[in-house]
Design a protein around this motif. Sequence first.
Motif, PDB file in Angstrom:
ATOM      1  N   UNK A 438      70.302 111.028 -56.894  1.00 14.01           N
ATOM      2  CA  UNK A 438      69.956 111.698 -55.628  1.00 14.01           C
ATOM      3  C   UNK A 438      68.458 111.781 -55.391  1.00 14.01           C
ATOM      4  N   UNK A 439      67.653 111.348 -56.348  1.00 17.49           N
ATOM      5  CA  UNK A 439      66.204 111.293 -56.134  1.00 17.49           C
ATOM      6  C   UNK A 439      65.858 110.391 -54.953  1.00 17.49           C
ATOM      7  N   UNK A 440      66.830 109.621 -54.483  1.00 17.10           N
ATOM      8  CA  UNK A 440      66.621 108.825 -53.272  1.00 17.10           C
ATOM      9  C   UNK A 440      66.212 109.729 -52.111  1.00 17.10           C
ATOM     10  N   UNK A 441      66.609 111.008 -52.145  1.00 16.98           N
ATOM     11  CA  UNK A 441      66.229 111.939 -51.082  1.00 16.98           C
ATOM     12  C   UNK A 441      64.722 112.169 -51.066  1.00 16.98           C
ATOM     13  N   UNK A 442      64.109 112.216 -52.241  1.00 16.17           N
ATOM     14  CA  UNK A 442      62.651 112.349 -52.290  1.00 16.17           C
ATOM     15  C   UNK A 442      61.995 111.114 -51.673  1.00 16.17           C
ATOM     16  N   UNK A 443      62.537 109.958 -51.998  1.00 21.06           N
ATOM     17  CA  UNK A 443      61.980 108.716 -51.472  1.00 21.06           C
ATOM     18  C   UNK A 443      62.079 108.668 -49.958  1.00 21.06           C
ATOM     19  N   UNK A 444      63.167 109.207 -49.402  1.00 17.76           N
ATOM     20  CA  UNK A 444      63.415 109.112 -47.967  1.00 17.76           C
ATOM     21  C   UNK A 444      62.816 110.256 -47.155  1.00 17.76           C
ATOM     22  N   UNK A 445      62.564 111.411 -47.796  1.00 22.48           N
ATOM     23  CA  UNK A 445      62.215 112.600 -47.022  1.00 22.48           C
ATOM     24  C   UNK A 445      60.863 113.215 -47.353  1.00 22.48           C
ATOM     25  N   UNK A 446      60.312 112.929 -48.520  1.00 24.22           N
ATOM     26  CA  UNK A 446      59.075 113.565 -48.934  1.00 24.22           C
ATOM     27  C   UNK A 446      57.910 113.098 -48.064  1.00 24.22           C
ATOM     28  N   UNK A 447      57.027 114.029 -47.703  1.00 24.51           N
ATOM     29  CA  UNK A 447      55.896 113.687 -46.840  1.00 24.51           C
ATOM     30  C   UNK A 447      54.947 112.694 -47.492  1.00 24.51           C
TER      31      UNK A 447
END
Length: 534
Positions: A438-447
Amino acid sequence: MSYRSVLAAVLAAMVLLTAACSHPGGAASGDRGLVFALDTEPSCLDPQVSMADATALITRGVVDSLVSQDRQGLFHPWLATRWETSKDLTTYTFHLREGVTFHDGTPLDAAAVKASFDRIVAPATKSLYARSLIGPYLGSTVLDAHTVRVRLSRPFQPFLQAVSTAYLGIQSPKAFTTYAGSLCDHVVGSGPYVFDKHIHQQQVTLHANPKYAWGPAGDAMGKARIHTLTFRFLPEAATRVGALRSGQVDGISPVPTPDVPAVTADSSLRLVRTEAQGASYGLYLNTARAPFDDRRVRQAFQRSLDVDTLVRSVYGGTFQRAWSILTPSSRNYDAKTQGSWSYDLAAAGRLLDEAGWTGRDSAGYRTKDGRRLRVIWPATQAQLDAQQRGVLGQGIQAAAKKAGIEVVRPVLQNGPLYEAAAKGTYDILDQSWGRADPDILRTFLDSKSLPMTGQNMSRLQEPQVDRWVDGAVTTADERERDRDYAQAQEWVIQQATVVPVFVPAYLVATRKDVHGLTADPAGFPRFEHAWIAG
């Protein structure tokens, strides 16, 4: 897997999965090669540089990793026989298997691991994806010939999953010098297959490593059963399917969705459909410029789409509609997103009224201050052709028009699309991504994840979202991580920064005499166990 971000579409737009099938015993026809056709040729075969899925699936058999990951998310020894993680998740110490050699004859030792990881973060490498996977890497310390300690600048829980991927596979340091400047066509690892040659616009050929004896623990993987493995590049869907049915190739991916019924009905073929882990296919709305900098306009666009009907009419059950940015088979998927918004054209109208788009022009589109409500959704022709996304896009355009929103879809070449993504001169980009974490969320959403180094295509700059996706990777507490990831998933739906559309599924077809194909958790096919009957 599969379904890409913009840059993945530029480099390679494919994701793959196939089902496991074990060898029942007896001799395999090892003297016959296996030919597998792909729809996209990667621009670079160096997994430390390229982010293309095609690069990872081709080189997975060439480079080994420190650890392996199974479909349940558990990690097992591979090049590392064991490892220790500090309580604060800032150091990872790996104890390496002895007797492993690279294909060029040099030993795989702690210095080689350090050299591989250091190269990933070196600016000269220009890594497009591996650099983001390795996270807050500070450096590696060689403790002895077979022990290496990796140091991180901050806690980073996804590190083990990252090093299990082909992108962080260990390559020969000697090759970094021998093939300096041409590593995109000369990958040297320690895997069951050895890189042979790359004939551009035609194929890549690998051959079995006769010395291989260090597969992942519990995998029982020894020497490759197929002597020669060839990846052919057949971008035309009809050509790819025709080559499979005529026996010119042994397997293909992706299977074009219109051909699924015919392939399924063909008794000489086998079709496998497996849901992807990672990010669903969705529409990412650019929050950094008008009109989608206004939450009400984003929500109006979201509510104007009857996603259930769109997905059903285009895919007829091959794909299911998505509710979250993560696919349902992904770890930390938030089931609360299901049913969290609905198609409501009247609500879309009210939201646009509130946002000041109260006028109508002669074509029926909303206007404000004499300007039409127009959004730009660029794509390459390859993106439009993949999985009938062009047809799906036409349905989205028609639905948005009912709400008074004009969706314009310029067809660009790879370079201009890359430039538009980098500069933010777009309103919508579509993407998905296969990753078993789920670290893909950091890749997709982190500023901090810029569109060309990550996949933050919504161009979010939200401190609260950063705290959730960053916080999730700094804790070893699964409950805290689940809470943070759930809040991030729910926020992007509530704020309509992402509109999930469908859940990607990997469609692979093979001849019936092909057996033993397996897949890693991210969906990339594994050919080490493959064999051909007869």
